[in-house]
Scaffold this motif. Sequence first.
Motif, PDB file in Angstrom:
ATOM      1  N   THR A  69       0.825  -1.215   0.000  1.00 55.83           N
ATOM      2  CA  THR A  69       0.000   0.000   0.000  1.00 55.83           C
ATOM      3  C   THR A  69       0.860   1.267   0.000  1.00 55.83           C
ATOM      4  O   THR A  69       0.383   2.342  -0.350  1.00 55.83           O
ATOM      5  CB  THR A  69      -0.916   0.042   1.242  1.00 55.83           C
ATOM      6  N   THR A  70       2.126   1.141   0.406  1.00 52.91           N
ATOM      7  CA  THR A  70       2.968   2.337   0.470  1.00 52.91           C
ATOM      8  C   THR A  70       3.811   2.528  -0.798  1.00 52.91           C
ATOM      9  O   THR A  70       4.529   3.519  -0.901  1.00 52.91           O
ATOM     10  CB  THR A  70       3.955   2.240   1.656  1.00 52.91           C
ATOM     11  N   SER A  71       3.719   1.592  -1.744  1.00 50.50           N
ATOM     12  CA  SER A  71       4.582   1.683  -2.936  1.00 50.50           C
ATOM     13  C   SER A  71       4.323   2.989  -3.677  1.00 50.50           C
ATOM     14  O   SER A  71       3.183   3.444  -3.786  1.00 50.50           O
ATOM     15  CB  SER A  71       4.326   0.498  -3.871  1.00 50.50           C
ATOM     16  N   GLY A 119      10.389   0.869   2.863  1.00 48.26           N
ATOM     17  CA  GLY A 119       9.104   0.195   2.622  1.00 48.26           C
ATOM     18  C   GLY A 119       9.283  -0.936   1.632  1.00 48.26           C
ATOM     19  O   GLY A 119      10.104  -1.843   1.820  1.00 48.26           O
ATOM     20  N   THR A 120       8.541  -0.881   0.524  1.00 46.02           N
ATOM     21  CA  THR A 120       8.629  -1.942  -0.486  1.00 46.02           C
ATOM     22  C   THR A 120       9.721  -1.650  -1.514  1.00 46.02           C
ATOM     23  O   THR A 120       9.852  -2.365  -2.505  1.00 46.02           O
ATOM     24  CB  THR A 120       7.278  -2.101  -1.215  1.00 46.02           C
ATOM     25  N   GLY A 121      10.447  -0.558  -1.323  1.00 48.28           N
ATOM     26  CA  GLY A 121      11.641  -0.312  -2.143  1.00 48.28           C
ATOM     27  C   GLY A 121      11.403   0.386  -3.482  1.00 48.28           C
ATOM     28  O   GLY A 121      12.206   0.223  -4.410  1.00 48.28           O
ATOM     29  N   SER A 122      10.345   1.188  -3.579  1.00 49.52           N
ATOM     30  CA  SER A 122      10.068   1.845  -4.879  1.00 49.52           C
ATOM     31  C   SER A 122      11.208   2.749  -5.319  1.00 49.52           C
ATOM     32  O   SER A 122      11.576   2.768  -6.494  1.00 49.52           O
ATOM     33  CB  SER A 122       8.807   2.707  -4.789  1.00 49.52           C
ATOM     34  N   PHE A 123      11.764   3.528  -4.381  1.00 51.31           N
ATOM     35  CA  PHE A 123      12.857   4.430  -4.783  1.00 51.31           C
ATOM     36  C   PHE A 123      14.143   3.649  -5.032  1.00 51.31           C
ATOM     37  O   PHE A 123      14.990   4.076  -5.795  1.00 51.31           O
ATOM     38  CB  PHE A 123      13.091   5.512  -3.725  1.00 51.31           C
ATOM     39  N   SER A 136      16.571   1.001   4.509  1.00 50.97           N
ATOM     40  CA  SER A 136      16.226   0.453   5.818  1.00 50.97           C
ATOM     41  C   SER A 136      14.797   0.865   6.136  1.00 50.97           C
ATOM     42  O   SER A 136      14.259   1.799   5.538  1.00 50.97           O
ATOM     43  CB  SER A 136      17.201   0.952   6.890  1.00 50.97           C
ATOM     44  N   ASP A 137      14.204   0.134   7.052  1.00 46.43           N
ATOM     45  CA  ASP A 137      12.828   0.428   7.457  1.00 46.43           C
ATOM     46  C   ASP A 137      12.636  -0.130   8.858  1.00 46.43           C
ATOM     47  O   ASP A 137      13.174  -1.198   9.188  1.00 46.43           O
ATOM     48  CB  ASP A 137      11.833  -0.228   6.483  1.00 46.43           C
ATOM     49  N   ILE A 138      11.873   0.571   9.666  1.00 43.67           N
ATOM     50  CA  ILE A 138      11.664   0.111  11.043  1.00 43.67           C
ATOM     51  C   ILE A 138      10.798  -1.148  11.073  1.00 43.67           C
ATOM     52  O   ILE A 138      10.863  -1.940  12.014  1.00 43.67           O
ATOM     53  CB  ILE A 138      11.008   1.244  11.894  1.00 43.67           C
ATOM     54  N   MET A 175      15.679  -1.270  10.612  1.00 44.59           N
ATOM     55  CA  MET A 175      16.376  -0.300  11.477  1.00 44.59           C
ATOM     56  C   MET A 175      15.495   0.945  11.646  1.00 44.59           C
ATOM     57  O   MET A 175      14.857   1.398  10.701  1.00 44.59           O
ATOM     58  CB  MET A 175      17.705   0.091  10.806  1.00 44.59           C
ATOM     59  N   ASP A 176      15.506   1.462  12.846  1.00 43.54           N
ATOM     60  CA  ASP A 176      14.823   2.734  13.114  1.00 43.54           C
ATOM     61  C   ASP A 176      15.760   3.848  12.634  1.00 43.54           C
ATOM     62  O   ASP A 176      16.912   3.913  13.072  1.00 43.54           O
ATOM     63  CB  ASP A 176      14.560   2.833  14.622  1.00 43.54           C
ATOM     64  N   PHE A 177      15.259   4.710  11.791  1.00 45.93           N
ATOM     65  CA  PHE A 177      16.121   5.771  11.257  1.00 45.93           C
ATOM     66  C   PHE A 177      16.708   6.640  12.370  1.00 45.93           C
ATOM     67  O   PHE A 177      17.850   7.104  12.283  1.00 45.93           O
ATOM     68  CB  PHE A 177      15.320   6.645  10.275  1.00 45.93           C
ATOM     69  N   THR A 178      15.918   6.851  13.418  1.00 42.30           N
ATOM     70  CA  THR A 178      16.385   7.743  14.487  1.00 42.30           C
ATOM     71  C   THR A 178      17.437   7.077  15.385  1.00 42.30           C
ATOM     72  O   THR A 178      17.971   7.697  16.296  1.00 42.30           O
ATOM     73  CB  THR A 178      15.213   8.269  15.352  1.00 42.30           C
TER      74      THR A 178
HETATM   75  C1  LIG Z   1       5.520   6.246   3.237  1.00 37.40           C
HETATM   76  S1  LIG Z   1       6.284   4.752   3.594  1.00 37.40           S
HETATM   77  C2  LIG Z   1       7.552   4.633   2.374  1.00 37.40           C
HETATM   78  C3  LIG Z   1       7.151   3.693   1.330  1.00 37.40           C
HETATM   79  C4  LIG Z   1       8.197   3.331   0.338  1.00 37.40           C
HETATM   80  N1  LIG Z   1       8.619   4.486  -0.443  1.00 37.40           N
HETATM   81  C5  LIG Z   1       7.718   2.218  -0.569  1.00 37.40           C
HETATM   82  O1  LIG Z   1       8.077   2.220  -1.737  1.00 37.40           O
HETATM   83  O2  LIG Z   1       6.973   1.340  -0.123  1.00 37.40           O
HETATM   84  C6  LIG Z   1       7.148   5.089   5.042  1.00 37.40           C
HETATM   85  C7  LIG Z   1       7.921   3.898   5.588  1.00 37.40           C
HETATM   86  O3  LIG Z   1       8.668   4.363   6.702  1.00 37.40           O
HETATM   87  C8  LIG Z   1       8.748   3.317   7.650  1.00 37.40           C
HETATM   88  N2  LIG Z   1       9.058   3.919   8.955  1.00 37.40           N
HETATM   89  C9  LIG Z   1       8.230   4.530   9.825  1.00 37.40           C
HETATM   90  N3  LIG Z   1       8.919   4.984  10.892  1.00 37.40           N
HETATM   91  C10 LIG Z   1      10.208   4.663  10.665  1.00 37.40           C
HETATM   92  C11 LIG Z   1      11.421   4.865  11.393  1.00 37.40           C
HETATM   93  N4  LIG Z   1      11.422   5.478  12.565  1.00 37.40           N
HETATM   94  N5  LIG Z   1      12.578   4.401  10.855  1.00 37.40           N
HETATM   95  C12 LIG Z   1      12.587   3.759   9.664  1.00 37.40           C
HETATM   96  N6  LIG Z   1      11.480   3.523   8.947  1.00 37.40           N
HETATM   97  C13 LIG Z   1      10.319   3.986   9.431  1.00 37.40           C
HETATM   98  C14 LIG Z   1       7.385   2.651   7.575  1.00 37.40           C
HETATM   99  O4  LIG Z   1       7.469   1.319   8.057  1.00 37.40           O
HETATM  100  C15 LIG Z   1       7.078   2.750   6.078  1.00 37.40           C
HETATM  101  O5  LIG Z   1       7.461   1.563   5.416  1.00 37.40           O
END
Ligand SMILES: C[S@@+](CC[C@H](N)C(=O)[O-])C[C@H]1O[C@@H](n2cnc3c(N)ncnc32)[C@H](O)[C@@H]1O
Length: 435
Positions: A192-194, A221-225, A239-241, A274-277
Amino acid sequence: MTKYLLYMVQMHLTFRRAELESLADLYNIKINLDSYDEQSPFLILDLENDKQAQNLVKRSILCKAIYEYWGEGENYDKLHENIQNGDGYEGRKLNCKSNTFKFEFESFGGNHKKTMKDKINTINQFAYLELDGEIDLKNAQDTYTLIETYDLINSHETSKMASHIYFGRLIQRSDRSAMDVFDLKKRPYKGTTSFESELSLVSCNIAQVKPGTIMYDPFAGTGSFLVAGGYYGALVMGSDIDGRMIRGKGASYDITENFKYYKMEQQFLDVMTMDFTHNSLRSNLIIDTILCDPPYGIRESIKVLGARDPTKFEGKEDIEINGEKAFLRKDYIPTKKPYSLDSLLDDILQFASERLPINGRLAFWMPTANDENVETIIPLHENLELKYDCVQEFNKWSRRLLVYINRGDEFNGPENHGTKRSTTNFRDRYFTNFN
Ligand SMILES: C[S@@+](CC[C@H](N)C(=O)[O-])C[C@H]1O[C@@H](n2cnc3c(N)ncnc32)[C@H](O)[C@@H]1O
């Protein structure tokens, strides 16, 4: 200098100019956009040679093609007169004597298909070019293109007669077909986030993702970029949390599988949970470009690792299960706490200022509500130059691609970190339809 006619798509207008400038800069091409008009899909540019024209357009998504400019007119008589009086006409005509050729017809403003008879009649009017070369519909050396423009008479009708005609020799088509290649409908792993293919590719162009460099998406997320970046030859990592995003849906549906599907495995470094923060990438790792779509907090509120009330967890690091520290077990689910979009965007800017090389680009998407007379405050960092703010409007909200260039410590630009920029919670507003 030679004149070239650039034919662009008439949409995503703020992105269109940013993409054009970014590609010109990427290939070291000087372009003068003084006569650039947002309302027009056409632009006449002076460039040094065909090679420059090819480079400017070959990876563009929001251009259609570039032509060596031969002339224009408000009707065919005027067009022919203009072509024959054009600077360099005699020299250009020399090629017509020997080169194989074909004609193409384009129209802007409605779908005005010409019958074969009309086409032949129109082509015959160009007898003065002395086109003695063979006609070759498959591999012509020269493709002469007529672009007719039609005016809107009312909201659903365009004029029957073209109001303006351009003529030129095709130099380079753009890469709009990449949009189909990366179309989400055909992608094995998506969610859904792609992010849709057109603006993913445009984002890479504006971020100047280039071959052999490292691109990082911290909210993969699903790696679109990542696939879009890989397409432009970058080595990509993300990376993604949310580990579910990274693990995918079974062995044959994950980000790796997408790279295999596009035959770009060699571009894919890796993805990690990984949590970005709490970023664990080593601090001296050079990341050339950061491109992402951070969580807007729409589907779920923004969360990062940590506890709302850390005192509740004091001393609990020592808890063990079957002789193993609980927090080191595979099934451990870390606690999370809410975080604001403002703080997350501040963190992204800070990270970019520390990790990007000088002149490296950060590009990310940010949502804004546009139903209020509230100024949108763009996050700023003293080391980063805000280069573009490209807006995609939806009905009641919009999203922006913000693009920054790392200019380093000396830059001393305006900054607003730590300030509360969003006046209302975007998520709440989204679900109450911005009323
Ligand atoms: C808007 S989506 C990005 C979707 C991605 N561009 C794609 O192609 O699917 C935001 C993503 O950020 C991730 N996310 C949320 N909080 C995060 C954090 N603190 N650190 C890393 N990723 C996080 C969510 O799990 C989600 O997959």
